[in-house]
Design an enzyme around this catalytic site. Sequence first.
Site, PDB file in Angstrom:
ATOM      1  N   CYS A 141      13.119  -0.179  -6.241  1.00 38.14           N
ATOM      2  CA  CYS A 141      11.774  -0.644  -5.892  1.00 38.14           C
ATOM      3  C   CYS A 141      11.023  -0.895  -7.186  1.00 38.14           C
ATOM      4  O   CYS A 141      10.820   0.026  -7.982  1.00 38.14           O
ATOM      5  CB  CYS A 141      11.061   0.419  -5.053  1.00 38.14           C
ATOM      6  SG  CYS A 141       9.324   0.071  -4.715  1.00 38.14           S
ATOM      7  N   ASN A 142      10.624  -2.135  -7.417  1.00 34.28           N
ATOM      8  CA  ASN A 142       9.891  -2.473  -8.638  1.00 34.28           C
ATOM      9  C   ASN A 142       8.569  -1.725  -8.719  1.00 34.28           C
ATOM     10  O   ASN A 142       8.186  -1.223  -9.779  1.00 34.28           O
ATOM     11  CB  ASN A 142       9.632  -3.980  -8.689  1.00 34.28           C
ATOM     12  CG  ASN A 142      10.865  -4.790  -9.009  1.00 34.28           C
ATOM     13  OD1 ASN A 142      11.126  -5.121 -10.158  1.00 34.28           O
ATOM     14  ND2 ASN A 142      11.640  -5.114  -7.986  1.00 34.28           N
ATOM     15  N   CYS A 283      10.257  -8.119  -6.659  1.00 32.83           N
ATOM     16  CA  CYS A 283      10.333  -7.103  -5.611  1.00 32.83           C
ATOM     17  C   CYS A 283      11.725  -7.221  -5.002  1.00 32.83           C
ATOM     18  O   CYS A 283      12.222  -8.345  -4.795  1.00 32.83           O
ATOM     19  CB  CYS A 283       9.257  -7.335  -4.549  1.00 32.83           C
ATOM     20  SG  CYS A 283       9.435  -6.293  -3.074  1.00 32.83           S
TER      21      CYS A 283
END
Length: 374
Positions: A141-142, A283
């Site tokens: 998850c960015n 993302c």
Amino acid sequence: MSAAHKANGAVSPACGEEAALTSAAAQKEVALGGVAQVAAGARAGNSVRDAKTGDGQQPAVLTAARAGRCPKIVFFDSGMGGLSVFTEVRKLNPDCAYYYLFDHEVFPYGEKSEAFLVARVTTLLNKVSACLAPDLIVIACNTASTVVLDQIRPSFPIPIVGVVPAIKPAGELSRKRKIALLATPGTVQRAYTQRLIANFAADCEVLRIGTVALVHLAENCLLSEVSSYQHSHQGSSWEEHTVATIGSGLQLNAAQEQELRQILAPVTSLPSAQQPDVLILGCTHFPLLKDHIAEIVGPQIALVDSGAAIGRRVHTVLAQQLKERLAQGSPNDRQVQAGAWTAWYTGQVSALEHEQFAATFAYFGFHQVQALTL
């Protein structure tokens, strides 16, 4: 259907259940020489026997897996976007035992505060680590990675690999010195992201596009695609519908396509000379719609994401871990088989939502889906 698949059957990760599950699967896979080649490997085009590293050598973890020393890897995301990274990691690292935890209860993370994210991610990773004792964690998850990596790494005795926007390769690829970052509102504003730009694309003009709508759109499309396939292919094997369709095969209706066009308008509405020549999918949900995005922005704009780079990074870390263990004479004796085992979600869901989760993760080869209590 097993008890693990009943809606809201919230359980803590059960090590005994994991052992029983992997043992049963191992009996089915013994003909493969003790190396699991479960359905997800076939769907991802990952033949264990053909897996090679970039230099044409067999992965270091292959020998370890055949000896019963299979590394455990936990993927973590707020939703199911991390499955795009999981697919890339497994291509290069097929001989690992994979687990997945997604924080459905507070999905998405894009607009959550930094303090909330640090506390939440730390709690969840401690919970699953206490049972599984993984060898490596991938924060797929960015948004979470740009906030928590520096703060939580000292608290864990194992490597944590984070997924951050692919600004470095974008900077290397851009000829116009104009790039665009498509990510959540939190990610585009983070100081971590700004440092990446300053270090690797300081001479580039960076167009930042923050969106939560695209996260929801990608997740909903994935759930709908898998559910549609499940209902229309009853009785057929999952192998007949490959993971390669994820990204190219997800269907958008007219309203969804229009929504995607509006999200991308900050790029497409620019005069050609002012448009970026590289668009960063910042993302992990966004690669699920990669082909639709490419069609809308046009061939003059290259798309980049971090999935393949994370696969290489995980491979390097695992190889180093194996080297250290062998040098110390203490091999990993946690006997598990390679494969995609359990996915956990947080929060209460309806029976229909649970079935959608179960179908989606089965599509990617996971054996079971369970609710996780905190």
